[in-house]
Design an enzyme around this catalytic site. Structure first.
Site, PDB file in Angstrom:
ATOM      1  N   HIS A 155      12.820 -10.860  90.493  1.00  8.64           N
ATOM      2  CA  HIS A 155      12.579 -12.064  91.285  1.00  8.64           C
ATOM      3  C   HIS A 155      13.677 -12.196  92.323  1.00  8.64           C
ATOM      4  CE1 HIS A 155      11.842 -16.273  92.276  1.00  8.64           C
ATOM      5  NE2 HIS A 155      10.653 -16.092  91.765  1.00  8.64           N
ATOM      6  N   ASP A 180       4.713 -14.200  86.154  1.00  9.24           N
ATOM      7  CA  ASP A 180       3.463 -13.443  86.122  1.00  9.24           C
ATOM      8  C   ASP A 180       3.368 -12.489  84.936  1.00  9.24           C
ATOM      9  OD1 ASP A 180       2.361 -14.508  88.515  1.00  9.24           O
ATOM     10  OD2 ASP A 180       3.774 -13.312  89.670  1.00  9.24           O
TER      11      ASP A 180
HETATM   12  N1  CMC Z   1      10.479  -2.741  89.110  1.00  5.32           N
HETATM   13  C1  CMC Z   1      11.397  -1.812  89.423  1.00  5.32           C
HETATM   14  N2  CMC Z   1      12.440  -2.025  90.248  1.00  5.32           N
HETATM   15  C2  CMC Z   1      12.546  -3.230  90.793  1.00  5.32           C
HETATM   16  C3  CMC Z   1      11.635  -4.263  90.521  1.00  5.32           C
HETATM   17  C4  CMC Z   1      10.570  -3.982  89.640  1.00  5.32           C
HETATM   18  N3  CMC Z   1       9.664  -4.922  89.343  1.00  5.32           N
HETATM   19  N4  CMC Z   1      11.990  -5.379  91.221  1.00  5.32           N
HETATM   20  C5  CMC Z   1      13.094  -5.054  91.901  1.00  5.32           C
HETATM   21  N5  CMC Z   1      13.442  -3.753  91.635  1.00  5.32           N
HETATM   22  C6  CMC Z   1      14.613  -3.035  92.142  1.00  5.32           C
HETATM   23  C7  CMC Z   1      14.449  -2.625  93.605  1.00  5.32           C
HETATM   24  O1  CMC Z   1      13.856  -1.348  93.694  1.00  5.32           O
HETATM   25  C8  CMC Z   1      15.870  -2.652  94.086  1.00  5.32           C
HETATM   26  O2  CMC Z   1      16.507  -1.499  93.585  1.00  5.32           O
HETATM   27  P1  CMC Z   1      17.623  -0.750  94.472  1.00  5.32           P
HETATM   28  O3  CMC Z   1      18.761  -1.734  94.601  1.00  5.32           O
HETATM   29  O4  CMC Z   1      17.961   0.470  93.702  1.00  5.32           O
HETATM   30  O5  CMC Z   1      16.968  -0.443  95.790  1.00  5.32           O
HETATM   31  C9  CMC Z   1      16.471  -3.854  93.344  1.00  5.32           C
HETATM   32  O6  CMC Z   1      15.717  -3.958  92.127  1.00  5.32           O
HETATM   33  C10 CMC Z   1      16.399  -5.157  94.119  1.00  5.32           C
HETATM   34  O7  CMC Z   1      15.050  -5.381  94.474  1.00  5.32           O
HETATM   35  P2  CMC Z   1      14.570  -6.034  95.832  1.00  5.32           P
HETATM   36  O8  CMC Z   1      13.301  -5.391  96.259  1.00  5.32           O
HETATM   37  O9  CMC Z   1      15.703  -6.044  96.809  1.00  5.32           O
HETATM   38  O10 CMC Z   1      14.286  -7.505  95.374  1.00  5.32           O
HETATM   39  P3  CMC Z   1      13.487  -8.588  96.184  1.00  5.32           P
HETATM   40  O11 CMC Z   1      14.186  -9.863  95.927  1.00  5.32           O
HETATM   41  O12 CMC Z   1      13.331  -8.175  97.601  1.00  5.32           O
HETATM   42  O13 CMC Z   1      12.051  -8.558  95.513  1.00  5.32           O
HETATM   43  C11 CMC Z   1      10.267  -8.998  94.012  1.00  5.32           C
HETATM   44  C12 CMC Z   1      11.620  -9.469  94.544  1.00  5.32           C
HETATM   45  C13 CMC Z   1       9.687 -10.073  93.101  1.00  5.32           C
HETATM   46  C14 CMC Z   1       9.307  -8.780  95.185  1.00  5.32           C
HETATM   47  C15 CMC Z   1      10.464  -7.664  93.235  1.00  5.32           C
HETATM   48  O14 CMC Z   1      11.298  -7.892  92.123  1.00  5.32           O
HETATM   49  C16 CMC Z   1       9.129  -7.055  92.782  1.00  5.32           C
HETATM   50  O15 CMC Z   1       8.519  -6.325  93.556  1.00  5.32           O
HETATM   51  N6  CMC Z   1       8.683  -7.347  91.530  1.00  5.32           N
HETATM   52  C17 CMC Z   1       7.364  -6.888  91.075  1.00  5.32           C
HETATM   53  C18 CMC Z   1       6.264  -7.799  91.597  1.00  5.32           C
HETATM   54  C19 CMC Z   1       6.253  -9.138  90.898  1.00  5.32           C
HETATM   55  O16 CMC Z   1       6.318  -9.227  89.671  1.00  5.32           O
HETATM   56  N7  CMC Z   1       6.117 -10.201  91.687  1.00  5.32           N
HETATM   57  C20 CMC Z   1       6.036 -11.582  91.168  1.00  5.32           C
HETATM   58  C21 CMC Z   1       7.237 -12.384  91.568  1.00  5.32           C
HETATM   59  S1  CMC Z   1       7.405 -13.936  90.677  1.00  5.32           S
HETATM   60  C22 CMC Z   1       6.075 -14.954  91.109  1.00  5.32           C
HETATM   61  C23 CMC Z   1       5.741 -14.976  92.539  1.00  5.32           C
HETATM   62  O17 CMC Z   1       6.577 -15.234  93.409  1.00  5.32           O
HETATM   63  O18 CMC Z   1       4.569 -14.794  92.850  1.00  5.32           O
END
Ligand code: CMC
Length: 430
Positions: free
Chosen positions: A308, A365
């Site tokens: 998140h 989720d």
């Molecule tokens: N699985 C694997 N790696 C992950 C995940 C995941 N679910 N989420 C983040 N990471 C890694 C990402 O690859 C990055 O790694 P590195 O530093 O090595 O490049 C690090 O963690 C930081 O991630 P980020 O992409 O910079 O984080 P963000 O704040 O931009 O993204 C997020 C947040 C929710 C989009 C992401 O965690 C994600 O894609 N999660 C899976 C989709 C999901 O469950 N979404 C629902 C969110 S909660 C309810 C809502 O808002 O709808």
């Protein structure tokens, strides 16, 4: 008390940045004079460090894993309130008295019907249409019946629009579902409460009497409350952004729905179930291989329902849902092998240094889909349920944005890195 300031030193000069004081959480640095005085803009992809607004609706403490609406803890609201009560709180800032809640519920009931002309609108979609596409299109479409409410500065018209959106969304959602399975649309029943009425429109058939299970109604009520608002998330920021152009509330909310549909946002609840189903069905997809794929930097796959932008701890909504999933399953279907897979996946991920180092925990989720399934909803409706839940949050944020004298049309800057100037080349010489 003296006002705090921060000093920014640059090669173009120094600038005193006033501090925007919070009541909780991060303070802000007011950079509004930065570009005009020093010629710099800030660079912040995804606006991860940028506050686009002040807000007094929802507070999220990502480190502690806490969520509060208007100061009330989400756990208390989920335990004690109805969804319409929380919607009232988000919109008007206070929990309603009993009389206010009764009046509010009655007003919502008065607007649950869709115009008969809307039936043809639903009929026009292919049976295979994703219900999120229908939901956002229908939200735009119903605005055509309320053009007199379009003016964002007319606060009475805004409240009337809000009531109609909240009242009609379950009808739109249920009709989108009925359309997809070829069953007749079921009209709202105003003797039922908000959640019961939605369940009735979803699952009733004209050929037999349908009873609403109070366990299912209570569970859905809790789920909707847990989704009701979450600060400046992608869809809410979209609703505000579209509204900042003074687009009407219906149009702004429809845009937010499209943002919510994305699998990194509200679409994640459907994606979680698909991921868990794959683990159950496909012998090549195990818990281990799923985690390995999520960790592989060369694979775009992510562990759905994990991570998140704000939480660096267990999402408090996921915590409620984790224990709630057991309770609901016990009282509905008994067990679900998917819950066992989800728990194993969670335990393995939490013990894995990749997820620990990045502070990735289950989000709302991760367990919501398992409960939605137990309540009888198909996966393609999950994000629609999220949208019904998030609607009061979108409206409250839109209203706050319109009423805020600091609001300006959303128009971020960019740092241009393309070719600066080229002589034009006629088409036959390219
Ligand atoms: N699985 C694997 N790696 C992950 C995940 C995941 N679910 N989420 C983040 N990471 C890694 C990402 O690859 C990055 O790694 P590195 O530093 O090595 O490049 C690090 O963690 C930081 O991630 P980020 O992409 O910079 O984080 P963000 O704040 O931009 O993204 C997020 C947040 C929710 C989009 C992401 O965690 C994600 O894609 N999660 C899976 C989709 C999901 O469950 N979404 C629902 C969110 S909660 C309810 C809502 O808002 O709808």
């Amino acid at each position: 008390m003296t006002e705090r300031e921060a000093t920014l030193h640059t090669d173009a000069g120094d600038l005193e940045l006033p501090v925007v004081e919070p009541t909780a959480g991060n303070a802000g640095l007011d950079i509004r004079r930065l570009r005009g005085e020093l010629g710099y803009v800030t660079f912040d992809p995804g606006f991860a460090n940028t506050a686009g607004t002040k807000s007094s609706i929802t507070y999220v403490d990502g480190a502690a894993g806490e969520l509060r609406h208007r100061g009330y803890r989400i756990e208390d609201l989920a335990e004690h309130c109805s969804f319409l009560e929380v919607a009232y709180l988000l919109l008007f800032g206070e929990l309603p008295t009993r009389a206010q809640l009764e009046a509010w519920s009655l007003e919502i009931k008065h607007h649950t019907l869709l115009s008969e002309e809307m039936k043809r609108f639903f009929d026009a979609f292919p049976r295979s249409a994703h219900p999120m596409a229908i939901l956002s299109s229908a939200t735009n479409a119903i605005s055509t019946f309320y053009e007199t409410y379009y003016n964002p500065s007319d606060s009475e018209a805004v409240i009337e629009s809000a009531k109609r959106l909240i009242a009609k969304m379950p009808t739109i959602a249920a009709w989108a579902y009925k359309k997809s399975i070829g069953q007749p649309y079921v009209y709202p029943r105003n003797d039922l409460d908000y959640v019961e009425n939605f369940l009735h429109m979803m699952f009733a058939l004209p050929v037999e009497e349908t009873k609403i299970d109070p366990v299912v109604a209570r569970a859905l009520n809790v789920l909707l409350i847990l989704h009701a608002d979450h600060g400046q998330n992608c869809s809410t920021a979209t609703v505000r952004s579209v509204g900042s152009a003074r687009a009407n509330l219906f149009a702004s909310v429809a845009a937010g729905m499209n943002a919510l549909w994305g699998p990194l946002h509200g679409g994640a609840n459907q994606a979680v179930i698909e991921m868990l189903q794959e683990i159950l069905d496909d012998p090549d997809a195990t818990v281990e291989s799923t985690i390995a794929r999520a960790k592989d930097p060369n694979d775009p796959f992510r562990l759905m329902g994990f991570g998140h932008r704000v939480y660096r701890n267990y999402d408090p909504r996921a915590k409620v849902l984790r224990s709630f999933a057991h309770e609901v399953l016990e009282r509905t279907s008994g067990t679900d092998p998917m819950l066992e897979v989800a728990q194993e996946l969670e335990a393995r991920a939490l013990a894995d240094p990749y997820f620990a180092e990045r502070k990735l925990f289950p989000n709302v989720d991760f367990y919501s889909g398992i409960i939605f399934r137990a309540l009888g909803f198909p996966p393609r409706m999950f994000t629609v349920l999220f949208a019904i839940g998030r609607l009061p949050g979108w409206i409250a944020n839109w209203k706050e944005m319109i009423e805020d004298p600091d609001t300006r049309i959303t128009r971020p800057r960019q740092v241009y890195v393309g070719i600066v100037d080229r002589p034009f080349v006629p088409i036959d010489r390219r």
